[in-house]
Write a protein that holds these residues in place. Structure first.
Motif, PDB file in Angstrom:
ATOM      1  N   UNK A 366       0.800  -1.222   0.000  1.00  0.00           N
ATOM      2  CA  UNK A 366       0.000   0.000   0.000  1.00  0.00           C
ATOM      3  C   UNK A 366       0.827   1.264   0.000  1.00  0.00           C
ATOM      4  N   UNK A 367       0.447   2.184  -0.858  1.00  0.00           N
ATOM      5  CA  UNK A 367       0.987   3.543  -0.871  1.00  0.00           C
ATOM      6  C   UNK A 367      -0.193   4.474  -0.658  1.00  0.00           C
ATOM      7  N   UNK A 368      -0.099   5.345   0.346  1.00  0.00           N
ATOM      8  CA  UNK A 368      -1.240   6.191   0.710  1.00  0.00           C
ATOM      9  C   UNK A 368      -1.038   7.630   0.264  1.00  0.00           C
ATOM     10  N   UNK A 369      -2.142   8.273  -0.092  1.00  0.00           N
ATOM     11  CA  UNK A 369      -2.117   9.675  -0.501  1.00  0.00           C
ATOM     12  C   UNK A 369      -3.167  10.433   0.304  1.00  0.00           C
ATOM     13  N   UNK A 370      -2.734  11.493   0.976  1.00  0.00           N
ATOM     14  CA  UNK A 370      -3.643  12.361   1.732  1.00  0.00           C
ATOM     15  C   UNK A 370      -3.647  13.734   1.079  1.00  0.00           C
ATOM     16  N   UNK A 381      -1.503  20.094  -1.634  1.00  0.00           N
ATOM     17  CA  UNK A 381      -0.407  19.197  -1.279  1.00  0.00           C
ATOM     18  C   UNK A 381      -0.908  17.757  -1.247  1.00  0.00           C
ATOM     19  N   UNK A 382      -0.039  16.844  -1.620  1.00  0.00           N
ATOM     20  CA  UNK A 382      -0.384  15.431  -1.589  1.00  0.00           C
ATOM     21  C   UNK A 382       0.638  14.695  -0.742  1.00  0.00           C
ATOM     22  N   UNK A 383       0.228  14.429   0.500  1.00  0.00           N
ATOM     23  CA  UNK A 383       1.111  13.741   1.444  1.00  0.00           C
ATOM     24  C   UNK A 383       1.085  12.252   1.095  1.00  0.00           C
ATOM     25  N   UNK A 384       2.141  11.786   0.425  1.00  0.00           N
ATOM     26  CA  UNK A 384       2.217  10.423  -0.097  1.00  0.00           C
ATOM     27  C   UNK A 384       3.191   9.619   0.744  1.00  0.00           C
ATOM     28  N   UNK A 385       2.737   8.486   1.246  1.00  0.00           N
ATOM     29  CA  UNK A 385       3.564   7.685   2.140  1.00  0.00           C
ATOM     30  C   UNK A 385       3.583   6.221   1.722  1.00  0.00           C
TER      31      UNK A 385
END
Length: 406
Positions: A366-370, A381-385
């Motif tokens: 999983x790669x998450x985008x907030x 902004x796209x906080x991608x983790x």
């Protein structure tokens, strides 16, 4: 192309055809060999080489590095897979919802991929794109072992020594043998993040493939941070790099340490028979590891080794046989990792080993985008983790070369 005053190409144009780039690289290496042969002949005849010849050789080294970088970029562009995949109606619906979320912040109830923290798990096509691109760009990831996990920590038992055995006669007593020795290696998956920004006008453009855009934006940032950690990470909120493992001279090697050989000269190769220490390093590795081994070093160390020859006058360093191949040193592939240290006193700038067995990378699925439209208006902004861990998997599979006396 840019040319120096003596007609040497210093870099290849970004849009050059890959076959042309490879031909330029091969021609540059032939010129490098001719120049170095001339330098060695002067050293043998007069004890030193002309300064202008030394300068030309260094410029040729830079030319080779420039051509290699251009080849790597061109190969990465050619190898980049299409972002679109065939995932059925549910996957298409999810991808459309993800696109709407990125562009406008809309959220839609779905059966898959909703994060409890308000973020969005990246669709499978995008997650795969990021991983594939990082494999191509990150040199350590490309040669290391990789595991996909669903938990926060991956644990792996290792047999350090097998059970004791012995020969006995037909009627002799069978004493109890010692059992095998086990060790457990642990790889916590730590958080890696990137936060690209875009304007609302850019996101509202119907032609923008938001999945591809996010993959492109975070890929370079993730790859650079990963490689740094895989080489020299201290294990604090990041993977443990193989160079931070405890080290021991090869004759004193024990499990839990990486073995090394010393060159016998501070910050340099031996003054005579310099290639012998490289041969010793190759054969310090057991045969089972050696057949899949690679060299790992940065471009400055590679430039120093390009000048070396064997006893028959053949260059130990050889360019790749094809445009998408790797250069080789003594017949083993050479991986260029800029996070490896430079040649210096008591440094470990060269590693040799089977990294597929010696170093393990752990990717949590999983790669998450907030999406954050508030913190930096007018930008979104796209906080991608993603979560990734790493560490030594087999201490006997990697050997180091120390540029020091012992």
């Amino acid at each position: 192309m840019e040319l120096t005053s003596d007609g040497l190409e210093t870099k290849a144009g970004a849009g050059s055809d890959i076959a042309t780039l490879f031909a330029d690289f091969s021609n540059a290496f032939e010129e490098f060999k001719r120049t170095n042969d001339q330098r060695l002949a002067e050293i043998e005849k007069r004890g030193s080489a002309d300064g202008l010849l030394e300068d030309k050789l260094e410029r040729l080294n830079a030319v080779l590095d420039g051509h290699k970088a251009a080849l790597d970029r061109a190969a990465a562009d050619r190898a980049r897979p299409a972002i679109e995949g065939k995932g059925g109606a549910a996957a298409d619906e999810y991808k459309e919802a993800f696109s709407a979320y990125v562009k406008r912040g809309e959220e839609k109830a779905l059966q898959i991929g909703v994060n409890a923290d308000g973020g969005y798990v990246v669709p499978a096509q995008v997650e795969g794109e990021i991983t594939r691109l990082m494999t191509h760009i990150s040199p350590i990831r490309a040669i290391a072992g990789v595991r996909q996990v669903s938990g926060a920590v991956y644990k792996r038992p290792i047999t350090v020594t097998g059970p004791q055995t012995g020969w006995v006669g037909e009627t002799a007593a069978r004493p109890t043998t010692a059992s095998q020795t086990l060790a457990e290696l642990s790889y916590p998956a730590t958080e890696l993040y990137a936060m690209p920004a875009a304007t609302s006008a850019f996101l509202e453009d119907a032609a923008v493939d938001v999945g591809q855009w996010i993959a492109d934006e975070v890929n370079a940032a993730f790859a650079a941070q990963e490689t740094t950690a895989f080489v020299g990470g201290d294990g604090v909120n990041k993977p443990s790099g193989f160079l931070t493992a405890p080290k021991a001279a090869e004759q004193d090697w024990a499990w839990g340490k990486l073995g090394y050989l010393a060159t016998g000269a501070d910050g340099a190769l031996p003054a005579s028979n310099a290639s012998d220490v490289l041969i010793d390093l190759v054969y310090a590795l057991k045969a089972g590891y050696r057949q899949n081994a690679s060299w790992v070093m940065n471009r400055r160390s590679q430039a120093a080794l390009r000048k070396l020859k064997d006893a028959d006058g053949n260059y130990l360093w050889q360019p790749a046989a094809s445009a998408d191949g790797r250069a080789s040193l003594m017949g083993f592939p050479l991986v260029e990792a800029e996070d490896m240290p430079d040649i210096d006193a008591d440094a470990f700038p060269i590693a040799f080993g089977d990294f597929r067995r010696g170093y393990l990378i752990v990717d949590r699925q999983g790669v998450s985008v907030l999406r954050d439209p508030f913190s930096s208006k007018p930008y979104v902004l796209f906080y991608t983790t993603k979560r990734v861990g790493g560490g030594i998997a087999d201490y006997d599979a990697i050997k180091l070369l120390k540029f020091g006396m012992s």
